[in-house]
Design an enzyme around this catalytic site. Structure first.
Site, PDB file in Angstrom:
ATOM      1  N   ASN A  38     -32.847  54.370 -12.516  1.00 40.04           N
ATOM      2  CA  ASN A  38     -34.075  53.625 -12.766  1.00 40.04           C
ATOM      3  C   ASN A  38     -34.563  53.212 -11.380  1.00 40.04           C
ATOM      4  O   ASN A  38     -34.080  52.219 -10.814  1.00 40.04           O
ATOM      5  CB  ASN A  38     -33.818  52.401 -13.650  1.00 40.04           C
ATOM      6  CG  ASN A  38     -35.109  51.657 -13.956  1.00 40.04           C
ATOM      7  OD1 ASN A  38     -36.155  51.932 -13.357  1.00 40.04           O
ATOM      8  ND2 ASN A  38     -35.054  50.704 -14.878  1.00 40.04           N
ATOM      9  N   HIS A  45     -36.215  54.198 -17.899  1.00 39.46           N
ATOM     10  CA  HIS A  45     -37.105  53.039 -17.736  1.00 39.46           C
ATOM     11  C   HIS A  45     -36.967  52.152 -18.947  1.00 39.46           C
ATOM     12  O   HIS A  45     -37.009  52.634 -20.086  1.00 39.46           O
ATOM     13  CB  HIS A  45     -38.569  53.463 -17.553  1.00 39.46           C
ATOM     14  CG  HIS A  45     -38.755  54.216 -16.291  1.00 39.46           C
ATOM     15  ND1 HIS A  45     -38.705  53.590 -15.064  1.00 39.46           N
ATOM     16  CD2 HIS A  45     -38.924  55.530 -16.051  1.00 39.46           C
ATOM     17  CE1 HIS A  45     -38.843  54.511 -14.121  1.00 39.46           C
ATOM     18  NE2 HIS A  45     -38.974  55.702 -14.691  1.00 39.46           N
ATOM     19  N   ILE A  46     -36.817  50.869 -18.677  1.00 40.41           N
ATOM     20  CA  ILE A  46     -36.633  49.891 -19.755  1.00 40.41           C
ATOM     21  C   ILE A  46     -37.912  49.784 -20.578  1.00 40.41           C
ATOM     22  O   ILE A  46     -37.895  49.809 -21.804  1.00 40.41           O
ATOM     23  CB  ILE A  46     -36.253  48.523 -19.130  1.00 40.41           C
ATOM     24  CG1 ILE A  46     -34.931  48.650 -18.370  1.00 40.41           C
ATOM     25  CG2 ILE A  46     -36.182  47.430 -20.199  1.00 40.41           C
ATOM     26  CD1 ILE A  46     -34.674  47.518 -17.386  1.00 40.41           C
ATOM     27  N   SER A  47     -39.026  49.652 -19.893  1.00 39.23           N
ATOM     28  CA  SER A  47     -40.330  49.549 -20.570  1.00 39.23           C
ATOM     29  C   SER A  47     -40.936  50.943 -20.731  1.00 39.23           C
ATOM     30  O   SER A  47     -40.483  51.904 -20.090  1.00 39.23           O
ATOM     31  CB  SER A  47     -41.272  48.658 -19.749  1.00 39.23           C
ATOM     32  OG  SER A  47     -41.560  49.267 -18.499  1.00 39.23           O
ATOM     33  N   TYR A 104     -39.078  43.101 -20.166  1.00 40.42           N
ATOM     34  CA  TYR A 104     -37.795  43.722 -19.831  1.00 40.42           C
ATOM     35  C   TYR A 104     -36.603  43.208 -20.650  1.00 40.42           C
ATOM     36  O   TYR A 104     -35.484  43.698 -20.476  1.00 40.42           O
ATOM     37  CB  TYR A 104     -37.507  43.554 -18.330  1.00 40.42           C
ATOM     38  CG  TYR A 104     -38.571  44.191 -17.461  1.00 40.42           C
ATOM     39  CD1 TYR A 104     -38.782  45.571 -17.478  1.00 40.42           C
ATOM     40  CD2 TYR A 104     -39.394  43.415 -16.641  1.00 40.42           C
ATOM     41  CE1 TYR A 104     -39.764  46.152 -16.706  1.00 40.42           C
ATOM     42  CE2 TYR A 104     -40.384  43.995 -15.855  1.00 40.42           C
ATOM     43  CZ  TYR A 104     -40.565  45.364 -15.889  1.00 40.42           C
ATOM     44  OH  TYR A 104     -41.529  45.944 -15.122  1.00 40.42           O
ATOM     45  N   ASP A 121     -37.059  63.868  -3.075  1.00 42.21           N
ATOM     46  CA  ASP A 121     -36.447  64.858  -2.167  1.00 42.21           C
ATOM     47  C   ASP A 121     -34.923  64.751  -2.200  1.00 42.21           C
ATOM     48  O   ASP A 121     -34.218  65.763  -2.228  1.00 42.21           O
ATOM     49  CB  ASP A 121     -36.943  64.658  -0.730  1.00 42.21           C
ATOM     50  CG  ASP A 121     -38.384  65.120  -0.535  1.00 42.21           C
ATOM     51  OD1 ASP A 121     -38.896  65.881  -1.381  1.00 42.21           O
ATOM     52  OD2 ASP A 121     -39.005  64.709   0.475  1.00 42.21           O
ATOM     53  N   HIS A 126     -42.906  55.421  -8.869  1.00 41.81           N
ATOM     54  CA  HIS A 126     -44.321  55.791  -8.809  1.00 41.81           C
ATOM     55  C   HIS A 126     -44.804  56.112  -7.396  1.00 41.81           C
ATOM     56  O   HIS A 126     -45.964  56.465  -7.212  1.00 41.81           O
ATOM     57  CB  HIS A 126     -45.154  54.645  -9.402  1.00 41.81           C
ATOM     58  CG  HIS A 126     -44.553  54.062 -10.648  1.00 41.81           C
ATOM     59  ND1 HIS A 126     -44.431  54.798 -11.817  1.00 41.81           N
ATOM     60  CD2 HIS A 126     -43.983  52.847 -10.903  1.00 41.81           C
ATOM     61  CE1 HIS A 126     -43.835  54.028 -12.738  1.00 41.81           C
ATOM     62  NE2 HIS A 126     -43.555  52.857 -12.205  1.00 41.81           N
ATOM     63  N   ARG A 152     -48.499  53.210 -13.393  1.00 38.69           N
ATOM     64  CA  ARG A 152     -47.098  53.441 -13.785  1.00 38.69           C
ATOM     65  C   ARG A 152     -46.930  54.750 -14.565  1.00 38.69           C
ATOM     66  O   ARG A 152     -45.809  55.133 -14.907  1.00 38.69           O
ATOM     67  CB  ARG A 152     -46.573  52.287 -14.642  1.00 38.69           C
ATOM     68  CG  ARG A 152     -46.508  50.966 -13.921  1.00 38.69           C
ATOM     69  CD  ARG A 152     -45.837  49.895 -14.771  1.00 38.69           C
ATOM     70  NE  ARG A 152     -46.237  48.579 -14.317  1.00 38.69           N
ATOM     71  CZ  ARG A 152     -45.619  47.895 -13.351  1.00 38.69           C
ATOM     72  NH1 ARG A 152     -44.558  48.400 -12.748  1.00 38.69           N
ATOM     73  NH2 ARG A 152     -46.049  46.695 -12.987  1.00 38.69           N
TER      74      ARG A 152
HETATM   75  O1  CA2 Z   1     -39.455  49.738 -17.090  1.00 39.42           O
HETATM   76  C1  CA2 Z   1     -38.755  49.947 -16.108  1.00 39.42           C
HETATM   77  O2  CA2 Z   1     -37.537  50.074 -16.153  1.00 39.42           O
HETATM   78  C2  CA2 Z   1     -39.408  49.978 -14.717  1.00 39.42           C
HETATM   79  O3  CA2 Z   1     -38.730  50.948 -13.952  1.00 39.42           O
HETATM   80  C3  CA2 Z   1     -39.217  48.593 -14.131  1.00 39.42           C
HETATM   81  C4  CA2 Z   1     -39.924  48.425 -12.788  1.00 39.42           C
HETATM   82  C5  CA2 Z   1     -41.364  48.876 -12.846  1.00 39.42           C
HETATM   83  O4  CA2 Z   1     -41.928  48.839 -11.546  1.00 39.42           O
HETATM   84  C6  CA2 Z   1     -41.495  50.262 -13.407  1.00 39.42           C
HETATM   85  O5  CA2 Z   1     -42.874  50.590 -13.487  1.00 39.42           O
HETATM   86  C7  CA2 Z   1     -40.883  50.358 -14.784  1.00 39.42           C
HETATM   87  C8  CA2 Z   1     -39.896  46.970 -12.357  1.00 39.42           C
HETATM   88  C9  CA2 Z   1     -38.531  46.409 -12.227  1.00 39.42           C
HETATM   89  C10 CA2 Z   1     -38.685  44.957 -12.063  1.00 39.42           C
HETATM   90  O6  CA2 Z   1     -37.676  44.374 -12.823  1.00 39.42           O
HETATM   91  C11 CA2 Z   1     -37.817  43.072 -13.167  1.00 39.42           C
HETATM   92  C12 CA2 Z   1     -37.020  42.679 -14.193  1.00 39.42           C
HETATM   93  C13 CA2 Z   1     -37.091  41.386 -14.623  1.00 39.42           C
HETATM   94  C14 CA2 Z   1     -37.943  40.495 -13.997  1.00 39.42           C
HETATM   95  C15 CA2 Z   1     -38.738  40.905 -12.962  1.00 39.42           C
HETATM   96  C16 CA2 Z   1     -38.661  42.221 -12.533  1.00 39.42           C
END
Ligand code: CA2
Length: 145
Positions: A75, A101-103, A24, A88, A81, A112
């Site tokens: 986000n 989404h960051i990733s 991230y 809704d 998911h 995912r």
């Molecule tokens: O890639 C993304 O932005 C996600 O939405 C991030 C979610 C993940 O469940 C999605 O599949 C993809 C997770 C957010 C958790 O964020 C953290 C950031 C830093 C450290 C730990 C968790």
């Protein structure tokens, strides 16, 4: 008349920049907020930038956005998911919705790959790091020119 954009962040995104930098990155959520606020200086836009770990809170903010917002950038993190309830709520919103989404969720674990949010989103910005928030905001600003 100013145009309001809600930027909504789901569970665990408060930990951004503090854990898992390999996935991230190093930016914190508050630094992302600052960059978004810098981007709208001198435009007709205003921001509400929010994060919650609670599904109901994200839904309540979407309901609030129905009354006053031009666009939602969301986000939904893990709820992306799983949450038909957030889908809704977004379906009741008339303005632009951009999913961020960051990733790159499409190349991560299979669970995912599917996004309920994408069923409503007008645009998706995926896998661009935290820059994705700025890309989404820029797109909303561009559309209104
Ligand atoms: O890639 C993304 O932005 C996600 O939405 C991030 C979610 C993940 O469940 C999605 O599949 C993809 C997770 C957010 C958790 O964020 C953290 C950031 C830093 C450290 C730990 C968790």
């Amino acid at each position: 008349m100013t145009k309001l954009v809600y930027i909504l962040n789901g569970p665990n995104l408060n930990l951004l920049g503090k854990r898992q930098p390999d996935i991230y990155g190093n930016e914190t959520l508050s630094s992302v907020e600052k960059q978004c606020r810098r981007l709208i200086v001198g435009t007709e836009f205003r921001l509400k930038f929010k994060q919650s770990n609670a599904e109901y809170q994200l839904i309540d903010w979407i309901h609030e956005a129905r009354q006053e917002a031009h666009a939602i950038i969301i986000n939904a993190a893990g709820y992306t998911h799983t949450s038909i309830a957030i889908l809704d709520a977004l379906n009741t919103f008339d303005g632009t919705v951009i999913e961020v989404h960051i990733s790159d969720i499409k190349v991560r674990e299979k669970f995912r790959h599917h996004s309920y949010i994408s069923l409503r989103a007008d645009e998706e910005v995926i896998g661009k790091g935290t820059n994705g928030y700025l890309i989404a905001l820029q797109s909303i600003i561009k559309k209104s020119i």
